[in-house]
Design a protein around this motif. Structure first.
Motif, mmCIF file in Angstrom:
data_model
loop_
_atom_site.group_PDB
_atom_site.id
_atom_site.type_symbol
_atom_site.label_atom_id
_atom_site.label_comp_id
_atom_site.label_asym_id
_atom_site.label_seq_id
_atom_site.Cartn_x
_atom_site.Cartn_y
_atom_site.Cartn_z
ATOM 1 N N THR A 51 6.472 1.537 6.273
ATOM 2 C CA THR A 51 5.513 2.159 7.196
ATOM 3 C C THR A 51 5.607 1.543 8.578
ATOM 4 O OG1 THR A 51 4.007 2.602 5.353
ATOM 5 C CG2 THR A 51 3.071 2.663 7.568
ATOM 6 N N ILE A 52 5.741 0.217 8.638
ATOM 7 C CA ILE A 52 5.875 -0.467 9.928
ATOM 8 C C ILE A 52 7.090 0.055 10.684
ATOM 9 C CG2 ILE A 52 6.408 -2.687 11.018
ATOM 10 C CD1 ILE A 52 4.711 -4.000 8.814
ATOM 11 N N VAL A 139 6.199 -1.001 -4.538
ATOM 12 C CA VAL A 139 5.412 0.227 -4.692
ATOM 13 C C VAL A 139 6.003 1.338 -3.841
ATOM 14 C CG1 VAL A 139 3.273 -0.989 -5.251
ATOM 15 C CG2 VAL A 139 3.795 -0.479 -2.856
ATOM 16 N N LYS A 140 5.772 2.567 -4.254
ATOM 17 C CA LYS A 140 6.264 3.717 -3.492
ATOM 18 C C LYS A 140 5.436 3.932 -2.235
ATOM 19 C CE LYS A 140 8.197 6.204 -7.466
ATOM 20 N NZ LYS A 140 8.145 7.456 -8.267
ATOM 21 N N ALA A 141 4.130 3.795 -2.371
ATOM 22 C CA ALA A 141 3.221 4.012 -1.247
ATOM 23 C C ALA A 141 2.452 2.723 -0.978
ATOM 24 C CB ALA A 141 2.260 5.154 -1.543
ATOM 25 N N GLY A 142 2.677 2.121 0.180
ATOM 26 C CA GLY A 142 1.996 0.872 0.522
ATOM 27 C C GLY A 142 0.590 1.113 1.020
ATOM 28 N N PRO A 144 -2.316 2.021 3.306
ATOM 29 C CA PRO A 144 -3.647 2.093 2.693
ATOM 30 C C PRO A 144 -3.730 2.799 1.333
ATOM 31 C CG PRO A 144 -3.452 3.775 4.358
ATOM 32 C CD PRO A 144 -2.172 2.993 4.410
ATOM 33 N N ALA A 145 -2.616 3.189 0.748
ATOM 34 C CA ALA A 145 -2.654 3.762 -0.601
ATOM 35 C C ALA A 145 -3.075 2.685 -1.604
ATOM 36 C CB ALA A 145 -1.279 4.315 -0.964
ATOM 37 N N PRO A 146 -3.640 3.067 -2.738
ATOM 38 C CA PRO A 146 -4.188 2.089 -3.688
ATOM 39 C C PRO A 146 -3.160 1.432 -4.602
ATOM 40 C CG PRO A 146 -4.577 4.304 -4.501
ATOM 41 C CD PRO A 146 -3.983 4.453 -3.121
ATOM 42 N N GLU A 147 -1.906 1.894 -4.574
ATOM 43 C CA GLU A 147 -0.929 1.520 -5.600
ATOM 44 C C GLU A 147 -0.721 0.013 -5.725
ATOM 45 O OE1 GLU A 147 3.720 2.518 -6.817
ATOM 46 O OE2 GLU A 147 2.774 3.556 -5.137
ATOM 47 N N ILE A 148 -0.688 -0.707 -4.624
ATOM 48 C CA ILE A 148 -0.383 -2.138 -4.697
ATOM 49 C C ILE A 148 -1.510 -2.915 -5.383
ATOM 50 C CG2 ILE A 148 -1.324 -2.723 -2.411
ATOM 51 C CD1 ILE A 148 1.153 -4.605 -2.121
ATOM 52 N N TYR A 149 -2.759 -2.500 -5.165
ATOM 53 C CA TYR A 149 -3.879 -3.153 -5.859
ATOM 54 C C TYR A 149 -3.918 -2.768 -7.327
ATOM 55 C CZ TYR A 149 -5.888 -5.642 -1.978
ATOM 56 O OH TYR A 149 -6.088 -6.549 -0.961
ATOM 57 N N GLN A 150 -3.573 -1.539 -7.624
ATOM 58 C CA GLN A 150 -3.508 -1.117 -9.022
ATOM 59 C C GLN A 150 -2.421 -1.897 -9.773
ATOM 60 O OE1 GLN A 150 -2.793 3.011 -8.183
ATOM 61 N NE2 GLN A 150 -4.967 3.570 -8.323
ATOM 62 N N LEU A 151 -1.294 -2.132 -9.094
ATOM 63 C CA LEU A 151 -0.208 -2.902 -9.706
ATOM 64 C C LEU A 151 -0.634 -4.347 -9.959
ATOM 65 C CD1 LEU A 151 2.732 -3.173 -10.626
ATOM 66 C CD2 LEU A 151 3.351 -3.615 -8.229
ATOM 67 N N ALA A 152 -1.338 -4.944 -8.997
ATOM 68 C CA ALA A 152 -1.815 -6.326 -9.171
ATOM 69 C C ALA A 152 -2.762 -6.430 -10.362
ATOM 70 C CB ALA A 152 -2.497 -6.804 -7.903
ATOM 71 N N ALA A 153 -3.683 -5.466 -10.480
ATOM 72 C CA ALA A 153 -4.615 -5.464 -11.615
ATOM 73 C C ALA A 153 -3.870 -5.292 -12.933
ATOM 74 C CB ALA A 153 -5.648 -4.353 -11.434
ATOM 75 N N GLN A 154 -2.897 -4.401 -12.934
ATOM 76 C CA GLN A 154 -2.101 -4.172 -14.138
ATOM 77 C C GLN A 154 -1.394 -5.452 -14.567
ATOM 78 O OE1 GLN A 154 0.742 -0.954 -13.704
ATOM 79 N NE2 GLN A 154 2.013 -1.736 -15.356
ATOM 80 N N ARG A 155 -0.860 -6.188 -13.621
ATOM 81 C CA ARG A 155 -0.142 -7.416 -13.951
ATOM 82 C C ARG A 155 -1.076 -8.521 -14.442
ATOM 83 N NH1 ARG A 155 4.619 -7.290 -9.239
ATOM 84 N NH2 ARG A 155 5.906 -5.788 -10.403
#
Length: 229
Positions: A51-52, A139-142, A144-155
């Protein structure tokens, strides 16, 4: 406790990296004799590299081939952060130690690439506090998408809705709230915008304030339920 895990952003939240990163970017612009587009720069804080690159490529279109500026920035930045510890933000150790003693598992959800994030945390003496790490390159979508936090919780092996999250940037807060987490925002370089304030995250001035608040709440709960003692 009302949450099962705690997930932290890294740059600008645990570590005072954003000021360092901004200074290096501005110097890189000066080195290449191009303007430092500060507002465009501030808008990408909290985003992953994809994104940057997209946003700054557009911002610098007609001024410079952004790949040249990006390489100058990356080289200068790596010289700094891969070789010395970035200062920790106020209250980091107090909050991490308190959560550790409560038996709360912790993870980092950062837009930074994994190899760089691991070095930063290790040099700062923070790596051992965290059981998991989720990074922007995974993650596919960084944010402000939620995916990175969902991945952290999953781990961590917990439901995202049972987590408490800590962020400094607007993009990061959007990400954590979208993942369903109770979110604290401790602003760094970017002032919370109206859109983010409307999301209902808890706004605090430092992680030390959060530490004091959570520890006091915990003591109150123990007083109400003495059987827990």
């Amino acid at each position: 406790m009302k949450f099962q895990a705690a997930i932290f952003d890294m740059d600008g939240l645990l570590l005072d990296t954003e000021n360092v990163c901004k200074q290096v970017f501005a110097q890189s612009c000066a080195n290449l004799q191009v303007p430092f587009l500060e507002q465009e720069y501030l808008s990408i804080i909290g985003c992953n590299s994809k994104t940057i690159n997209a946003q700054l490529t557009q911002a610098y279109q007609g001024i410079i081939d952004y790949s040249l500026l990006n390489q100058e920035w990356r080289n200068n930045y790596d010289d700094v952060v891969l070789n010395r510890a970035i200062p920790k933000k106020h209250g980091v150790i107090e909050l991490l130690e308190w959560l550790k003693h409560q038996g709360i598992p912790m993870a980092v959800a950062t837009s930074t690439q994994r190899n760089v994030a691991e070095v930063k945390l290790k040099l700062a003496g923070l790596a051992d506090y965290f059981s998991a790490l989720a990074t922007g390159c995974e993650v596919k979508a960084g944010k402000p998408a939620p995916e990175i936090y969902q991945l952290a919780a999953q781990r961590l092996g917990v439901d995202a809705h049972s987590c408490i999250a800590f962020e400094d940037s607007n993009n990061g807060v959007k990400s954590a709230v979208s993942a369903g987490m109770t979110t604290y925002q401790i602003p760094d370089l970017v002032t919370p915008c109206a859109e983010v304030l409307a999301l209902g995250s808890q706004l605090r001035t430092s992680l030390f304030d959060v530490y004091q608040e959570l520890s006091l709440q915990s003591k109150s709960e123990l007083m109400i339920y003495p059987s827990n003692l």
